[in-house]
Design a protein around this motif. Structure first.
Motif, short mmCIF file in Angstrom:
data_model
loop_
_atom_site.label_atom_id
_atom_site.label_comp_id
_atom_site.label_asym_id
_atom_site.label_seq_id
_atom_site.Cartn_x
_atom_site.Cartn_y
_atom_site.Cartn_z
N UNK A 85 -6.12 -2.09 -0.04
CA UNK A 85 -7.16 -0.75 -0.26
C UNK A 85 -7.52 -0.10 0.98
N UNK A 86 -7.61 -0.76 2.10
CA UNK A 86 -7.83 -0.33 3.38
C UNK A 86 -6.68 0.90 3.89
N UNK A 87 -5.22 0.04 3.80
CA UNK A 87 -4.22 0.95 4.14
C UNK A 87 -4.22 2.06 3.33
N UNK A 146 -5.29 3.08 10.97
CA UNK A 146 -6.68 2.89 11.26
C UNK A 146 -6.96 2.11 9.88
N UNK A 147 -6.31 2.09 8.87
CA UNK A 147 -6.30 1.03 7.65
C UNK A 147 -5.89 -0.26 7.98
N UNK A 148 -4.85 -0.37 8.71
CA UNK A 148 -4.38 -1.81 9.14
C UNK A 148 -5.59 -2.45 10.01
N UNK A 149 -6.31 -1.59 11.08
CA UNK A 149 -7.37 -2.23 11.82
C UNK A 149 -8.51 -2.61 10.99
N UNK A 150 -9.03 -1.38 10.10
CA UNK A 150 -10.08 -2.08 9.47
C UNK A 150 -9.83 -3.17 8.54
N UNK A 151 -8.73 -3.11 7.76
CA UNK A 151 -8.46 -3.99 6.76
C UNK A 151 -8.21 -5.55 7.62
N UNK A 152 -7.73 -5.51 8.60
CA UNK A 152 -7.40 -6.69 9.70
C UNK A 152 -8.80 -7.33 9.84
N UNK A 153 -9.98 -6.59 10.51
CA UNK A 153 -11.06 -6.88 10.62
C UNK A 153 -11.75 -7.54 9.51
N UNK A 154 -11.59 -6.92 8.54
CA UNK A 154 -12.37 -7.34 6.87
C UNK A 154 -11.56 -8.85 6.90
N UNK A 159 0.79 -1.39 -0.14
CA UNK A 159 0.15 0.12 0.22
C UNK A 159 0.88 1.22 -0.09
N UNK A 160 1.92 1.10 0.79
CA UNK A 160 2.86 2.55 0.67
C UNK A 160 3.63 2.58 -0.58
N UNK A 161 3.85 1.47 -1.40
CA UNK A 161 4.36 1.50 -2.63
C UNK A 161 3.43 2.05 -3.67
N UNK A 162 2.28 1.70 -3.44
CA UNK A 162 1.21 2.16 -4.46
C UNK A 162 0.96 3.66 -4.03
#
Length: 286
Positions: A169-171, A207-215, A89-92
């Motif tokens: 995408x979340x991150x 925040x993105x890691x949290x939401x992505x992990x939950x999904x 995601x950071x590279x993106x």
């Protein structure tokens, strides 16, 4: 007129709310009620309400093993998605618009293919005589095939392939809101790239890691097609157990009870993880 305006949000959200109730809430309620019924081989489903199915599940170590295996697979998938998805995601984020568009198409590619087709493709790759084992055997790196089919590891590999786009995408969405000047400030103070990533970028991506992990965790814990094809009858998870109870044993009440416990356990895990991360990174969320 004022009364009509106050009810306007309800009129606008009414169709979606009705659709939600009919296709999601009502089936969940029916499944919950079904889990309290009893079942007999000759009499079928009996409309007697008791906790017998839950007592049977909670008192049998067989079901504990299945739940543990399911959550370990979901946890392993989530951890690997974080390890690979956050740097990607950071590279993106750092790419130019044209390159980013191409890479986004590559990232979202697994979601555009049927889950059955995708899983069968992994079966061809991971089989004892599959592409990976044939390549390793031909090059002399291994003398006998590595067992990857019908294992938890094979299921995790295939699940990571399809779940990682949700993490990326979340991150990526979270990193788009970060302040670019923080990186420049850290570099001006002598921080190396690894320190900038760990102490500046990673907290802002939390925040993105949290939401992505939950999904990823919830989808992995409830996945059916991938464990059913790659795990077969040897690696039982909750979703395949529910399927067997409904369609093979015809014990719908027991299958409904297992499904309810899966839903409750996933919700408890997600809420606990949410509270833990929000408490740890409260400053970031603010």
């Amino acid at each position: 007129m004022n009364r009509f305006l106050s009810l306007k949000p309800w009129f606008l959200s009414g169709p979606a709310l009705l659709l939600f109730m009919v296709f999601l809430l009502v089936p969940l309620i029916m499944t919950f009620l079904l889990s309290f019924n009893s079942f007999s081989f000759y009499g079928g489903i009996e409309e007697t309400y008791s906790l017998g199915n839950y007592i049977e599940i909670l008192g049998d170590s067989y079901f504990y093993e299945i739940f543990l295996r399911t959550f370990l697979i979901a946890l392993g998938t989530t951890v690997l998605c974080v390890l690979f998805g956050v740097p990607e995601a950071y590279i993106l984020l750092r790419m130019k618009p044209f390159s980013r568009s191409i890479m986004l198409l590559v990232v979202l590619g697994p979601l555009l293919i049927s889950v059955v087709v995708r899983t069968l493709g992994w079966a061809i790759l991971l089989g004892n005589k599959g592409v990976i084992n044939d390549a390793l055997t031909t090059t002399g790196l291994i003398s006998s095939p590595i067992k990857m089919m019908y294992t938890s590891g094979g299921i995790v590999i295939a699940l990571v392939h399809v779940m990682i786009p949700f993490m990326i995408i979340a991150v990526w969405a979270a990193l788009q809101r970060k302040d670019p000047s923080t990186e420049q400030a850290a570099e001006s103070l002598g921080a190396n790239p690894m320190q900038v990533f760990m102490r500046v970028i990673l907290p802002q991506a939390m925040p993105g890691i949290l939401s992505g992990s939950l999904i990823v965790f919830s989808l992995s814990a409830s996945a059916f097609a991938t464990p059913a094809i790659l795990g077969g009858r040897r690696v039982k998870v909750i979703s395949t157990t529910v399927y067997d109870e409904f369609l093979n044993s015809l014990n719908w009440p027991l299958g409904a009870a297992i499904a309810v416990l899966l839903l409750v356990s996933v919700l408890v895990t997600m809420l606990s993880w949410n509270r833990l991360v929000e408490k740890r990174y409260s400053g970031v969320f603010e």
